[in-house]
Write an enzyme that holds these catalytic residues in place. Structure first.
Site, PDB file in Angstrom:
ATOM      1  N   PRO A  65       0.830  -1.215   0.000  1.00 10.74           N
ATOM      2  CA  PRO A  65       0.000   0.000   0.000  1.00 10.74           C
ATOM      3  C   PRO A  65       0.858   1.256   0.000  1.00 10.74           C
ATOM      4  O   PRO A  65       1.986   1.233   0.504  1.00 10.74           O
ATOM      5  CB  PRO A  65      -0.781  -0.099   1.322  1.00 10.74           C
ATOM      6  CG  PRO A  65       0.025  -1.001   2.194  1.00 10.74           C
ATOM      7  CD  PRO A  65       0.763  -1.944   1.281  1.00 10.74           C
ATOM      8  N   ASP A  66       0.316   2.329  -0.577  1.00  9.29           N
ATOM      9  CA  ASP A  66       1.016   3.605  -0.399  1.00  9.29           C
ATOM     10  C   ASP A  66       0.595   4.185   0.947  1.00  9.29           C
ATOM     11  O   ASP A  66       0.012   3.472   1.784  1.00  9.29           O
ATOM     12  CB  ASP A  66       0.786   4.560  -1.595  1.00  9.29           C
ATOM     13  CG  ASP A  66      -0.647   5.051  -1.702  1.00  9.29           C
ATOM     14  OD1 ASP A  66      -1.461   4.759  -0.808  1.00  9.29           O
ATOM     15  OD2 ASP A  66      -0.956   5.743  -2.693  1.00  9.29           O
ATOM     16  N   PHE A  67       0.881   5.431   1.191  1.00  9.88           N
ATOM     17  CA  PHE A  67       0.598   6.004   2.509  1.00  9.88           C
ATOM     18  C   PHE A  67      -0.705   6.791   2.534  1.00  9.88           C
ATOM     19  O   PHE A  67      -1.505   6.656   3.445  1.00  9.88           O
ATOM     20  CB  PHE A  67       1.771   6.915   2.943  1.00  9.88           C
ATOM     21  CG  PHE A  67       3.036   6.139   3.134  1.00  9.88           C
ATOM     22  CD1 PHE A  67       3.325   5.557   4.358  1.00  9.88           C
ATOM     23  CD2 PHE A  67       3.924   5.953   2.085  1.00  9.88           C
ATOM     24  CE1 PHE A  67       4.476   4.812   4.534  1.00  9.88           C
ATOM     25  CE2 PHE A  67       5.085   5.208   2.240  1.00  9.88           C
ATOM     26  CZ  PHE A  67       5.353   4.637   3.473  1.00  9.88           C
ATOM     27  N   ARG A  68      -0.908   7.611   1.513  1.00 13.48           N
ATOM     28  CA  ARG A  68      -1.959   8.632   1.622  1.00 13.48           C
ATOM     29  C   ARG A  68      -3.148   8.435   0.715  1.00 13.48           C
ATOM     30  O   ARG A  68      -4.062   9.256   0.748  1.00 13.48           O
ATOM     31  CB  ARG A  68      -1.341  10.029   1.397  1.00 13.48           C
ATOM     32  CG  ARG A  68      -0.359  10.383   2.484  1.00 13.48           C
ATOM     33  CD  ARG A  68       0.363  11.692   2.260  1.00 13.48           C
ATOM     34  NE  ARG A  68       1.319  11.922   3.351  1.00 13.48           N
ATOM     35  CZ  ARG A  68       2.522  11.355   3.422  1.00 13.48           C
ATOM     36  NH1 ARG A  68       2.940  10.552   2.465  1.00 13.48           N
ATOM     37  NH2 ARG A  68       3.309  11.579   4.461  1.00 13.48           N
ATOM     38  N   HIS A 108      14.943   7.739   2.154  1.00 10.04           N
ATOM     39  CA  HIS A 108      14.376   7.473   3.476  1.00 10.04           C
ATOM     40  C   HIS A 108      14.961   6.206   4.103  1.00 10.04           C
ATOM     41  O   HIS A 108      14.318   5.567   4.934  1.00 10.04           O
ATOM     42  CB  HIS A 108      12.836   7.408   3.384  1.00 10.04           C
ATOM     43  CG  HIS A 108      12.224   8.735   3.009  1.00 10.04           C
ATOM     44  ND1 HIS A 108      10.900   8.904   2.705  1.00 10.04           N
ATOM     45  CD2 HIS A 108      12.793   9.975   2.899  1.00 10.04           C
ATOM     46  CE1 HIS A 108      10.668  10.190   2.409  1.00 10.04           C
ATOM     47  NE2 HIS A 108      11.801  10.847   2.511  1.00 10.04           N
ATOM     48  N   ASN A 117      11.113   5.082  -1.123  1.00 10.57           N
ATOM     49  CA  ASN A 117      10.598   3.778  -0.688  1.00 10.57           C
ATOM     50  C   ASN A 117      11.638   2.997   0.101  1.00 10.57           C
ATOM     51  O   ASN A 117      12.835   3.064  -0.170  1.00 10.57           O
ATOM     52  CB  ASN A 117      10.131   2.974  -1.899  1.00 10.57           C
ATOM     53  CG  ASN A 117       9.012   3.686  -2.644  1.00 10.57           C
ATOM     54  OD1 ASN A 117       8.382   4.588  -2.086  1.00 10.57           O
ATOM     55  ND2 ASN A 117       8.767   3.305  -3.878  1.00 10.57           N
ATOM     56  N   ASP A 173      11.090  -0.333   0.486  1.00 12.88           N
ATOM     57  CA  ASP A 173      10.734  -1.728   0.185  1.00 12.88           C
ATOM     58  C   ASP A 173      11.845  -2.479  -0.542  1.00 12.88           C
ATOM     59  O   ASP A 173      11.712  -3.670  -0.815  1.00 12.88           O
ATOM     60  CB  ASP A 173       9.423  -1.784  -0.617  1.00 12.88           C
ATOM     61  CG  ASP A 173       9.466  -0.931  -1.899  1.00 12.88           C
ATOM     62  OD1 ASP A 173      10.547  -0.807  -2.505  1.00 12.88           O
ATOM     63  OD2 ASP A 173       8.405  -0.397  -2.277  1.00 12.88           O
TER      64      ASP A 173
END
Ligand code: OAD
Ligand code: ZN
Length: 407
Positions: free
Chosen positions: A151-154, A244, A225, A227
């Site tokens: 999933p993304d965040f927003r 990040h 990301n 991931d």
């Protein structure tokens, strides 16, 4: 809004945290207001920047950092597509035009031709094939990994921040905040187990970036990301900036002792909050939390990469987290920028207009814009479209097929 000199991770929706889960809509209103009240400064910047002839992006660090705030405001304002914001945008645009005429800041007709023959995907493709486009920077966010099942965040509903109720957090982003983590690391580690890298495969968007590298066009890929799918897709370490951080290393928050990926993974999968063998403090994977500095490597690369950029491709990000979001303002003033995203981030509203007045942020305005192109839709579709128009579809398919065999 991010402070101009901030080197720490900040979300522009943080101002509206008291609003709880409804970060997006509240953020849009709050950001829009604060941007409007800054308009005096914005005007001053705009005049100075235009008089330079190069646009505000030419004036380096300060402008860039300012642009960060403005850009993110634009993203927030994009969520507010009310007629009022549009009307305001029109008024500001006319106002700017008038100021330009009065101050005779408009460039003469004999100015250099724009980089893009046409301000659309065909224009970007033609530029990529022209031999003049040698250094492409790609900037990515969670949207390039959603088709992998992450999933993304927003995104409302499906995004992570809409689905953290079970963690009983004071507000969704607390799960990635250092202060909160020190007091209560459990929610983060429960989530980390769920989303742990290794269980997912790269998407066509990741392979498109790899293809840019293969074609000798990729200067750098900047990703937010964590991931690790860029690694899995085979993008070289030297071409990759994990802005990040990542799960590949971890550090004790007490004595800074470092731990490797296998150690932390074992702890996470054993449902333990990892604690330091030396001092007993909690051990945190080296992903950048809100309130933490980004990796040195990020700042070093930014300092030299962006001025060399011939084409910026921004994919799958809401451009709401600083300092990453403001990187789009670091490219040279005429450098084309292609956005491939479901949402037209940073496009409409008062704040976005102000940012255009300052020469910052993505404009996507047909009347004046000579360099910003938006491919609105899924990243994978956008990458397939580009690959097809570039005549690279077989190459892209090969990378995808090889990637599947390895998984
Ligand atoms: P966001 O969730 O804020 O934004 C993802 C963007 O991608 C949105 O504009 C979506 O509409 C779009 N999107 C989603 N799936 C897509 C698809 N298949 N094709 C095209 N667009 C798609 O994610 P980020 O911008 O990456 O930080 O978020 C930035 C940072 O906020 C993250 O790195 C994370 C988070 O807090 C940390 O955790 C440290
Ligand atoms: Zn320790």
């Amino acid at each position: 809004m991010a402070s101009p000199s901030s080197k720490k991770l900040e979300s522009d929706s943080s101002q509206s945290r008291t609003a709880g889960a409804d970060l997006n809509s509240e953020g849009a209103v709050a950001d829009g207001k604060s941007a409007a009240s800054d308009s005096g400064d914005a005007g001053a910047d705009a005049v100075g920047a235009t008089a330079d002839g190069g646009g505000a992006t030419a004036d380096g660090g300060g402008a860039t950092a300012d642009g960060g705030g403005a850009t993110a405001d634009g993203g927030g304002a994009a969520a507010d597509d009310s007629g009022v914001a549009e009307a305001d945008a029109g008024v500001f645009e006319s106002l700017m035009s008038l100021i330009e005429q009065k101050l005779k800041l408009k460039k003469s007709d004999g100015e250099e031709p724009p980089v893009l023959q046409s301000v659309d995907v065909a224009g970007v493709v033609a530029f990529m094939q022209s031999g003049r486009c040698k250094n492409i920077i790609t900037m990515a966010g969670a949207g390039i990994s959603t088709s992998a099942g992450i999933p993304d965040f927003r995104s409302p509903g499906s995004g992570l921040y809409s689905n953290l109720q079970k963690y009983d957090l004071p507000y969704p982003e607390a799960i990635f905040e250092l202060g909160f983590f020190r007091q209560n690391p459990q929610p983060f580690f429960t989530l980390a187990k769920e989303l742990y890298p290794g269980s997912f495969n790269p998407t066509p968007s990741h392979f498109f970036v790899k293809l840019l590298e293969e074609k000798g066009l990729l200067l750098r890929h900047y990703t937010q990301n964590i991931d690790t799918l860029e690694h899995v897709a085979g993008i070289s370490e030297s071409k990759l900036i994990e802005a990040h951080g990542s799960f590949r290393t971890a550090h004790c928050l007490g004595c800074r002792k470092s731990y490797n990926q296998d150690w932390i993974k074992d702890e996470v999968f054993a449902d333990r909050v990892p604690s330091c063998e030396s001092c007993g403090a909690v051990v945190k994977p080296d992903i950048v939390f809100f309130g933490e500095a980004l990796p040195d490597r990020f700042y070093k690369a930014v300092a030299t990469d962006f001025r060399k950029c011939d084409l910026l491709i921004v994919m799958g990000t809401s451009l709401t987290v600083q300092p990453f979001a403001s990187l789009i303002d670091n490219v040279p003033p005429k450098c084309p920028r292609l956005l491939i995203n479901r949402d037209a981030v940073g496009v409409t509203g008062v704040a976005a207009t102000l940012q255009r007045l300052m020469g910052k942020g993505q404009a996507f305005q047909p009347s004046k814009n000579k360099r910003d192109v938006a491919l609105i839709g899924d990243c994978d579709d956008g990458c397939f479209t580009l690959a097809r128009q570039l005549g690279w579809q077989d190459d892209l398919q090969r990378l995808i097929t090889e990637g599947k065999k390895k998984s």
